[in-house]
Design an enzyme around this catalytic site. Sequence first.
Site, PDB file in Angstrom:
ATOM      1  N   LYS A   1     -74.408  56.173-109.806  1.00  0.00           N
ATOM      2  CA  LYS A   1     -73.495  56.928-108.950  1.00  0.00           C
ATOM      3  C   LYS A   1     -72.221  57.234-109.723  1.00  0.00           C
ATOM      4  O   LYS A   1     -71.627  56.347-110.334  1.00  0.00           O
ATOM      5  CB  LYS A   1     -73.177  56.142-107.678  1.00  0.00           C
ATOM      6  CG  LYS A   1     -72.299  56.915-106.693  1.00  0.00           C
ATOM      7  CD  LYS A   1     -70.828  56.581-106.862  1.00  0.00           C
ATOM      8  CE  LYS A   1     -69.930  57.437-105.974  1.00  0.00           C
ATOM      9  NZ  LYS A   1     -68.511  57.030-106.043  1.00  0.00           N
TER      10      LYS A   1
ATOM     11  N   GLY B   1     -65.069  60.509-108.618  1.00  0.00           N
ATOM     12  CA  GLY B   1     -63.702  60.314-109.094  1.00  0.00           C
ATOM     13  C   GLY B   1     -63.354  61.187-110.279  1.00  0.00           C
ATOM     14  O   GLY B   1     -63.845  62.303-110.440  1.00  0.00           O
TER      15      GLY B   1
ATOM     16  N   GLY C   1     -64.752  63.547-104.414  1.00  0.00           N
ATOM     17  CA  GLY C   1     -63.621  63.599-103.492  1.00  0.00           C
ATOM     18  C   GLY C   1     -62.436  64.379-104.014  1.00  0.00           C
ATOM     19  O   GLY C   1     -61.745  65.069-103.248  1.00  0.00           O
TER      20      GLY C   1
ATOM     21  N   ASP D   1     -71.379  56.307-102.257  1.00  0.00           N
ATOM     22  CA  ASP D   1     -71.927  54.986-102.582  1.00  0.00           C
ATOM     23  C   ASP D   1     -73.121  54.672-101.684  1.00  0.00           C
ATOM     24  O   ASP D   1     -74.140  54.150-102.143  1.00  0.00           O
ATOM     25  CB  ASP D   1     -70.850  53.906-102.417  1.00  0.00           C
ATOM     26  CG  ASP D   1     -69.739  54.040-103.434  1.00  0.00           C
ATOM     27  OD1 ASP D   1     -70.033  54.356-104.600  1.00  0.00           O
ATOM     28  OD2 ASP D   1     -68.569  53.839-103.076  1.00  0.00           O
TER      29      ASP D   1
ATOM     30  N   LYS E   1     -67.002  50.672-101.671  1.00  0.00           N
ATOM     31  CA  LYS E   1     -67.915  50.515-102.809  1.00  0.00           C
ATOM     32  C   LYS E   1     -68.536  49.115-102.818  1.00  0.00           C
ATOM     33  O   LYS E   1     -69.750  48.966-102.993  1.00  0.00           O
ATOM     34  CB  LYS E   1     -67.169  50.777-104.111  1.00  0.00           C
ATOM     35  CG  LYS E   1     -68.073  50.927-105.324  1.00  0.00           C
ATOM     36  CD  LYS E   1     -67.286  51.289-106.561  1.00  0.00           C
ATOM     37  CE  LYS E   1     -66.520  52.565-106.407  1.00  0.00           C
ATOM     38  NZ  LYS E   1     -67.386  53.765-106.233  1.00  0.00           N
TER      39      LYS E   1
END
Length: 265
Positions: free
Chosen positions: A13, A16, A47, A164, A219
């Site tokens: 994953k 960021g 995001g 996540d 997370k």
Amino acid sequence: MINLAKKPPLVIKIGGAILENVSALDALLAVLKSIKDQAIVLVHGGGCVVDEMLAQAGFSTEKQHGLRVTPKEQMPIIAGALAGTVNKAIVASATSLGLSAVGLSLNDGDMVTCYLSEKGLGQVGEPKAHSSKLLDTLLKAQFLPVISSIGALENGELVNVNADDAAVVICQLLNAELLLLTDVNGVKGESGDYIHSLDQVLAQQLIAKGIIAGGMTAKVNAALYAANQLRRSIAVASWQSPEQIISLLNGDNIGTRIQPTTRHS
């Protein structure tokens, strides 16, 4: 479920800052290209890109405990950012490096079904593993699936899924190993140093004290859930040293290992 090699598939994953750093993403993809004995699936959020596109459209961003609140009217922009802009940029980067990448969303091939979250987050979906058929086919043909965290409800409405959680559900589909790459080197303890191993009890203590907070809370909770479901440890490590991924896969003590809860007979 199809395993190409002796090792189970690896789900990574990403999200960021790596998605805004072309050279860092390329470095990670180059490392993935060098891994020959393990099928790999990339799951991504984005995001930072979502925030930017929402701001351009005049929307504000709200989060609760590190989770994005998704009003229904924002869903077209969020879906376009994640399943469109971010997903296709990753696929293009991978293809330019010689990887056979395919861009997907969670509902493609009926991989994952979603139901509306009851956490009061708006158009946010809770994912449930459904069918591995598409991923089995792609991995057998040596493609690199790149999956965005956009899903759909039974009625066809699109939903935003925490990335996540999306990675965890793909792991469940494939009985895969999971690596959560983040902007930091792992999870910090009370001393401020990174913890090599984290279990449910210690995690709850650190969350209660506010040491684990914000996006790291989500997370860690996702990783604990995955560890317990899959009965194997989950790695949380930094994307900033992609060459360390090989060492981590070889069992070296890098980042934080989230451990499953011990079962007593």
